[in-house]
Scaffold this motif. Structure first.
Motif, PDB file in Angstrom:
ATOM      1  N   LEU C 263      37.430  41.273  71.524  1.00 12.39           N
ATOM      2  CA  LEU C 263      35.965  41.231  71.563  1.00 12.39           C
ATOM      3  C   LEU C 263      35.470  41.521  72.983  1.00 12.39           C
ATOM      4  CD1 LEU C 263      35.282  37.996  69.441  1.00 12.39           C
ATOM      5  CD2 LEU C 263      35.366  40.380  68.673  1.00 12.39           C
ATOM      6  N   HIS C 264      34.224  41.957  73.067  1.00 12.66           N
ATOM      7  CA  HIS C 264      33.592  42.234  74.356  1.00 12.66           C
ATOM      8  C   HIS C 264      32.085  42.184  74.106  1.00 12.66           C
ATOM      9  CE1 HIS C 264      32.179  44.296  77.936  1.00 12.66           C
ATOM     10  NE2 HIS C 264      33.398  44.395  78.417  1.00 12.66           N
ATOM     11  N   PRO C 265      31.320  41.538  74.979  1.00 16.82           N
ATOM     12  CA  PRO C 265      29.874  41.440  74.700  1.00 16.82           C
ATOM     13  C   PRO C 265      29.153  42.780  74.844  1.00 16.82           C
ATOM     14  CG  PRO C 265      30.400  40.458  76.843  1.00 16.82           C
ATOM     15  CD  PRO C 265      31.710  40.784  76.188  1.00 16.82           C
ATOM     16  N   LEU C 266      29.774  43.743  75.496  1.00 14.22           N
ATOM     17  CA  LEU C 266      29.176  45.055  75.758  1.00 14.22           C
ATOM     18  C   LEU C 266      27.884  44.902  76.565  1.00 14.22           C
ATOM     19  CD1 LEU C 266      29.722  46.939  72.382  1.00 14.22           C
ATOM     20  CD2 LEU C 266      31.246  46.857  74.351  1.00 14.22           C
ATOM     21  N   PRO C 267      27.439  45.847  77.350  1.00 10.42           N
ATOM     22  CA  PRO C 267      28.121  47.113  77.591  1.00 10.42           C
ATOM     23  C   PRO C 267      29.382  46.929  78.436  1.00 10.42           C
ATOM     24  CG  PRO C 267      26.265  46.895  79.074  1.00 10.42           C
ATOM     25  CD  PRO C 267      26.218  45.719  78.153  1.00 10.42           C
ATOM     26  N   ARG C 268      30.321  47.813  78.209  1.00  5.69           N
ATOM     27  CA  ARG C 268      31.532  47.843  79.019  1.00  5.69           C
ATOM     28  C   ARG C 268      31.461  49.033  79.973  1.00  5.69           C
ATOM     29  NH1 ARG C 268      35.793  50.719  74.763  1.00  5.69           N
ATOM     30  NH2 ARG C 268      34.152  52.059  73.871  1.00  5.69           N
ATOM     31  N   VAL C 269      32.203  48.954  81.040  1.00  5.89           N
ATOM     32  CA  VAL C 269      32.393  50.155  81.841  1.00  5.89           C
ATOM     33  C   VAL C 269      33.790  50.673  81.490  1.00  5.89           C
ATOM     34  CG1 VAL C 269      32.355  51.170  84.130  1.00  5.89           C
ATOM     35  CG2 VAL C 269      30.792  49.321  83.577  1.00  5.89           C
ATOM     36  N   ASP C 270      34.802  50.185  82.162  1.00  2.18           N
ATOM     37  CA  ASP C 270      36.128  50.667  81.770  1.00  2.18           C
ATOM     38  C   ASP C 270      37.114  49.520  81.611  1.00  2.18           C
ATOM     39  OD1 ASP C 270      36.513  49.848  84.308  1.00  2.18           O
ATOM     40  OD2 ASP C 270      37.391  51.717  85.041  1.00  2.18           O
ATOM     41  N   SER C 278      40.036  52.964  68.623  1.00  3.90           N
ATOM     42  CA  SER C 278      40.544  53.361  67.311  1.00  3.90           C
ATOM     43  C   SER C 278      41.772  52.545  66.891  1.00  3.90           C
ATOM     44  CB  SER C 278      40.886  54.853  67.345  1.00  3.90           C
ATOM     45  OG  SER C 278      41.733  55.104  68.458  1.00  3.90           O
ATOM     46  N   THR C 279      42.108  51.492  67.609  1.00  6.95           N
ATOM     47  CA  THR C 279      43.241  50.657  67.216  1.00  6.95           C
ATOM     48  C   THR C 279      42.793  49.546  66.279  1.00  6.95           C
ATOM     49  OG1 THR C 279      43.007  49.051  69.013  1.00  6.95           O
ATOM     50  CG2 THR C 279      44.254  51.059  69.500  1.00  6.95           C
ATOM     51  N   LYS C 280      43.770  48.898  65.676  1.00  7.23           N
ATOM     52  CA  LYS C 280      43.451  47.795  64.744  1.00  7.23           C
ATOM     53  C   LYS C 280      42.871  46.582  65.470  1.00  7.23           C
ATOM     54  CE  LYS C 280      48.211  46.369  65.303  1.00  7.23           C
ATOM     55  NZ  LYS C 280      49.571  46.619  64.835  1.00  7.23           N
ATOM     56  N   TYR C 281      43.024  46.534  66.787  1.00  3.66           N
ATOM     57  CA  TYR C 281      42.564  45.364  67.540  1.00  3.66           C
ATOM     58  C   TYR C 281      41.055  45.352  67.790  1.00  3.66           C
ATOM     59  CZ  TYR C 281      47.569  45.317  68.613  1.00  3.66           C
ATOM     60  OH  TYR C 281      48.916  45.311  68.517  1.00  3.66           O
ATOM     61  N   ALA C 282      40.463  46.521  67.908  1.00  4.75           N
ATOM     62  CA  ALA C 282      39.067  46.615  68.359  1.00  4.75           C
ATOM     63  C   ALA C 282      38.098  45.991  67.354  1.00  4.75           C
ATOM     64  CB  ALA C 282      38.696  48.074  68.587  1.00  4.75           C
ATOM     65  N   ARG C 283      37.347  45.013  67.796  1.00  3.42           N
ATOM     66  CA  ARG C 283      36.285  44.445  66.958  1.00  3.42           C
ATOM     67  C   ARG C 283      34.946  44.389  67.685  1.00  3.42           C
ATOM     68  NH1 ARG C 283      40.049  44.540  64.276  1.00  3.42           N
ATOM     69  NH2 ARG C 283      40.540  43.347  62.408  1.00  3.42           N
ATOM     70  N   TYR C 284      34.889  44.944  68.876  1.00  9.14           N
ATOM     71  CA  TYR C 284      33.650  44.813  69.655  1.00  9.14           C
ATOM     72  C   TYR C 284      32.482  45.584  69.064  1.00  9.14           C
ATOM     73  CZ  TYR C 284      36.897  48.119  71.870  1.00  9.14           C
ATOM     74  OH  TYR C 284      37.864  49.062  72.100  1.00  9.14           O
ATOM     75  N   PHE C 285      32.750  46.648  68.326  1.00  6.13           N
ATOM     76  CA  PHE C 285      31.613  47.349  67.710  1.00  6.13           C
ATOM     77  C   PHE C 285      31.088  46.553  66.513  1.00  6.13           C
ATOM     78  CE2 PHE C 285      33.806  51.248  69.560  1.00  6.13           C
ATOM     79  CZ  PHE C 285      32.981  51.290  70.656  1.00  6.13           C
ATOM     80  N   ARG C 286      32.003  45.961  65.760  1.00  8.96           N
ATOM     81  CA  ARG C 286      31.528  45.098  64.671  1.00  8.96           C
ATOM     82  C   ARG C 286      30.754  43.916  65.246  1.00  8.96           C
ATOM     83  NH1 ARG C 286      34.339  41.091  60.162  1.00  8.96           N
ATOM     84  NH2 ARG C 286      32.496  41.157  58.818  1.00  8.96           N
ATOM     85  N   GLN C 287      31.312  43.331  66.314  1.00  9.88           N
ATOM     86  CA  GLN C 287      30.636  42.230  67.016  1.00  9.88           C
ATOM     87  C   GLN C 287      29.202  42.627  67.388  1.00  9.88           C
ATOM     88  OE1 GLN C 287      32.620  41.711  70.722  1.00  9.88           O
ATOM     89  NE2 GLN C 287      31.537  39.850  71.341  1.00  9.88           N
ATOM     90  N   SER C 288      29.037  43.804  67.982  1.00  9.53           N
ATOM     91  CA  SER C 288      27.712  44.294  68.368  1.00  9.53           C
ATOM     92  C   SER C 288      26.801  44.417  67.142  1.00  9.53           C
ATOM     93  CB  SER C 288      27.861  45.645  69.069  1.00  9.53           C
ATOM     94  OG  SER C 288      26.616  46.261  69.247  1.00  9.53           O
ATOM     95  N   ALA C 289      27.340  44.964  66.072  1.00  9.27           N
ATOM     96  CA  ALA C 289      26.537  45.158  64.864  1.00  9.27           C
ATOM     97  C   ALA C 289      26.129  43.822  64.248  1.00  9.27           C
ATOM     98  CB  ALA C 289      27.301  46.015  63.857  1.00  9.27           C
ATOM     99  N   LEU C 290      26.980  42.817  64.360  1.00  9.73           N
ATOM    100  CA  LEU C 290      26.653  41.501  63.804  1.00  9.73           C
ATOM    101  C   LEU C 290      25.523  40.820  64.580  1.00  9.73           C
ATOM    102  CD1 LEU C 290      30.214  40.109  62.891  1.00  9.73           C
ATOM    103  CD2 LEU C 290      28.419  40.893  61.317  1.00  9.73           C
ATOM    104  N   GLY C 291      25.159  41.384  65.735  1.00 18.15           N
ATOM    105  CA  GLY C 291      24.007  40.854  66.474  1.00 18.15           C
ATOM    106  C   GLY C 291      22.731  40.875  65.651  1.00 18.15           C
ATOM    107  N   ILE C 292      22.604  41.846  64.764  1.00 19.05           N
ATOM    108  CA  ILE C 292      21.388  41.917  63.939  1.00 19.05           C
ATOM    109  C   ILE C 292      21.330  40.747  62.946  1.00 19.05           C
ATOM    110  CG2 ILE C 292      19.987  43.342  62.375  1.00 19.05           C
ATOM    111  CD1 ILE C 292      20.243  44.438  65.240  1.00 19.05           C
ATOM    112  N   PRO C 293      22.321  40.576  62.042  1.00 15.14           N
ATOM    113  CA  PRO C 293      22.198  39.448  61.107  1.00 15.14           C
ATOM    114  C   PRO C 293      22.186  38.089  61.819  1.00 15.14           C
ATOM    115  CG  PRO C 293      24.347  40.526  60.906  1.00 15.14           C
ATOM    116  CD  PRO C 293      23.474  41.427  61.722  1.00 15.14           C
ATOM    117  N   LEU C 294      22.934  37.966  62.908  1.00 17.16           N
ATOM    118  CA  LEU C 294      22.936  36.670  63.616  1.00 17.16           C
ATOM    119  C   LEU C 294      21.550  36.356  64.165  1.00 17.16           C
ATOM    120  CD1 LEU C 294      23.318  35.069  66.566  1.00 17.16           C
ATOM    121  CD2 LEU C 294      24.581  34.227  64.581  1.00 17.16           C
ATOM    122  N   ARG C 295      20.912  37.352  64.753  1.00 11.76           N
ATOM    123  CA  ARG C 295      19.582  37.099  65.339  1.00 11.76           C
ATOM    124  C   ARG C 295      18.513  37.020  64.249  1.00 11.76           C
ATOM    125  NH1 ARG C 295      22.159  40.008  69.955  1.00 11.76           N
ATOM    126  NH2 ARG C 295      22.266  38.425  71.584  1.00 11.76           N
TER     127      ARG C 295
END
Lengths: 306, 306, 306
Positions: C263-270, C278-295
């Motif tokens: 996970l990462h709160p984004l924005p990230r630099v590097d 594109s790996t199975k580990y990445a969930r930060y984009f889903r995390q970002s998208a969940l900001g809408i239903p959470l808020r």
């Protein structure tokens, strides 16, 4: 002349009957200032702010939204990039075809009037030049009317920069429709301009000019304070001296009537002491809040009629 | 290929049938450009303007609001602070999860295409690089179609910077779907690029290049003017000379057909004289106003289908 | 204490029951995060962003719009011009009378708490000072809960700047309501502050501190990455060295569990390599998208109740 489709350019364009209609409508709108009245559904208000003004802009936006309408536009930052090229006329023609009403703020005298001549939709002046801010003056007069249930018969002090503060001219123009006594308190350098004095004389207004609040404090029903800006003074020492003696504090109000109310268009820096906020005199926060129903009333009268 | 869920990246992606569908829909939308058609209620349009563009941004916003939709996004100021760190891809992924359609403007060639590859929602190119501004070109072609009820058979002059003005390329690409004669008028330095000339040849378009408007004025049905920017000229004296001879005035139009129309994507500086505004030739304000129904049609076709 | 009319100032104010209510509501809201639920029709959210934050601001705006509500406010640019004069208190009083809920971001510690004391409407802290960003932490915890259907029993690594990244404090405060093992991985210079360590001890949290991800990687269920900012290091060479060894790449994750999520709160630099996306580990984009239903859930619970 009714309110429907009317431009709001100068306080001079509105007579006592217009104002009473507006104030009654605003009082009605107070019921909806915290909820919603869906009478402008689908209408678009364009905000053309060539000068920054968070407070005036947001109160127009909130008013439009409370009425069910929509907002688009630009602030001073985009405007400054536009200013490099496009003429005001071309910009207004663009907004005219994108919206149902235009709210404009501009540093140049006459910009709102020029916009109204070009636009086919109604134009509201949210402040232009140094002599016009009619909707702020309407809000100020409405606050007085709400506090006292009348304006006639009141003694109203106006304190601070009476020369360059655009709302002062508009307020005095509006108050000429009522029977008030004006006490104009300012440093010598910031006394009202000749034109404003001529106007008060031509309308037979009762007024007097003073250099100290203490000379008139005890007779005031209303004390309206406006900021004194540093840039008006060539000498910074002189500015500091003047600023100090025109600050309103609990101490400088010793001797005021119990029923005195203190108004200020906001934002303030330190010309009204924060210690005043919790006293019985402070009405500037209520005044600010009344900006919503007053501007709802304006938008409703102009876009839907009486 | 229908319009539903389609990206709008390049004018090349649209054929004559697509355009006729769009124009007919825009004509229908003209009925609602001053009122409201609640067909996109609850839909969100994200505006990602990495370059400033008050006019294009506001016309998309107005179109979305007239259709009952909603807008969020950022302008170039926020973008410049974002640009310090986040990649375009990450920004687009964010907007993709916050909205139903993304409208992007960017200084880099290919930015819109890249955004469309990343986003799951449709992406509209509101101008990127120096070669693409497809929705402006659609609006321009629509204005011609509305004025003449056709595009085939017209002789269209394009005057000014034909090398760096992004809308020129998109417009000529769109016009390749119709049977027109092009008259391309520009300073030597600002002639069309090789790629554009190759494109016109490959499509068998009828065109010729000129250094003076007077050479072709009398045969023109449409004169489309674009700005010549100072920064294109190393020598300021040369710039002033060129600018002077490419200004369109009532005088330079002596000898034009009565039915000539002058278009300009706006904003203009002085390349079209303000005295032209009140002549029978001026159509650039109507063109600007048609941006609302044209963009309403685009949004409707993409989000709701035909 | 229920959610209705509640301020959201610090993660400390929320207990396990509050969070479970929030998470369940957010899960319900996921159904509407791409459409619309008209339960806040006519409500106005004011955004008072004294510091820039495109991502947090836009996700609150999108959430409010999806719920049928409306948005007004200002970003850091207007704020910086306001900052010249008006006090925070006066600005908040203005927004309080224009809106139904205020979302504030400010560089100063305690700004949100101060705003909540002044405002009569609920106030949400969208980040203030260096120690509080409660809604980001709620979103982060929610993402974990959605991924694992629980939080209890997980081993959670937090990697990067654990001293100045405001979300870290809020996240650990929230996680104290669950039974987790924390692995805190950072350069020496950026270890958690004494106050945060005291807090973890007082709550009896299980934690350990590390200088290398490799020491704990194999036991992690979650790896939460935050940026290390250049300005924290007096010596640029030292910064480059540290940054290099705290970047997360496919290579540095060799040896991780198959079920690890990053996970990462984004924005990230590097600090998180784009090749990880594109790996199975990445969930930060889903995390970002969940900001809408959470808020959406936050706004719904506060403005309408449970």
């Amino acid at each position: 002349m009714g309110w429907l489709n009317r431009d709001v350019i100068s306080a001079l364009d509105f007579n006592r009957e217009d104002l009473v209609t507006l104030f009654n409508e605003a009082r009605e709108m107070e019921k909806y200032a915290r909820s919603r009245l869906n009478i402008l559904e689908g209408k678009i208000m364009a905000t053309a702010f060539f000068e920054p003004s968070t407070r005036t802009r947001l109160s127009f936006e909130a008013a439009m939204i409370r009425l069910g309408g929509h907002v688009l536009g630009f602030g001073s930052v985009e405007a400054s990039s536009m200013a490099k090229g496009e003429s005001l006329g071309d910009t207004i023609r663009m907004l005219d075809s994108y919206s149902d009403i235009i709210v404009i703020r501009h540093s140049l005298e006459g910009a709102a009037k020029y916009a109204a001549e070009i636009a086919t939709v109604p134009v509201i002046n949210a402040g232009d030049g140094t002599q016009n801010h009619p909707t702020q003056a309407m809000l100020d007069a409405y606050t007085i009317w709400r506090e006292f249930e009348r304006i006639d018969g009141l003694t109203i002090g106006v304190l601070g920069d009476l020369r360059y503060a655009r709302v002062v001219v508009s307020l005095i123009q509006l108050l000429s429709n009522f029977n008030v006594k004006l006490r104009l308190i300012s440093p010598e350098l910031l006394r009202p301009r000749r034109e404003l004095i001529d106007f008060m004389n031509s309308r037979g207004m009762s007024y007097s000019m003073h250099s100290n609040l203490s000379e008139v404090l005890s007779e005031l029903d209303v004390l309206y304070v406006v900021r004194i800006q540093r840039e008006r003074f060539p000498d910074p020492v002189e500015y500091e001296r003047v600023r100090g003696s025109f600050r309103v504090t609990p101490e400088t109000l010793a001797g005021a009537r119990d029923t005195l109310i203190v108004l200020h268009p906001l934002p303030r820096v330190d010309e009204v002491d924060h210690r005043l906020d919790s006293t019985k005199y402070a009405r500037y926060f209520r005044q600010s809040a009344l900006g919503i129903p007053l501007r709802m009333a304006l938008l409703k009268l102009i876009l839907k009629g009486e």
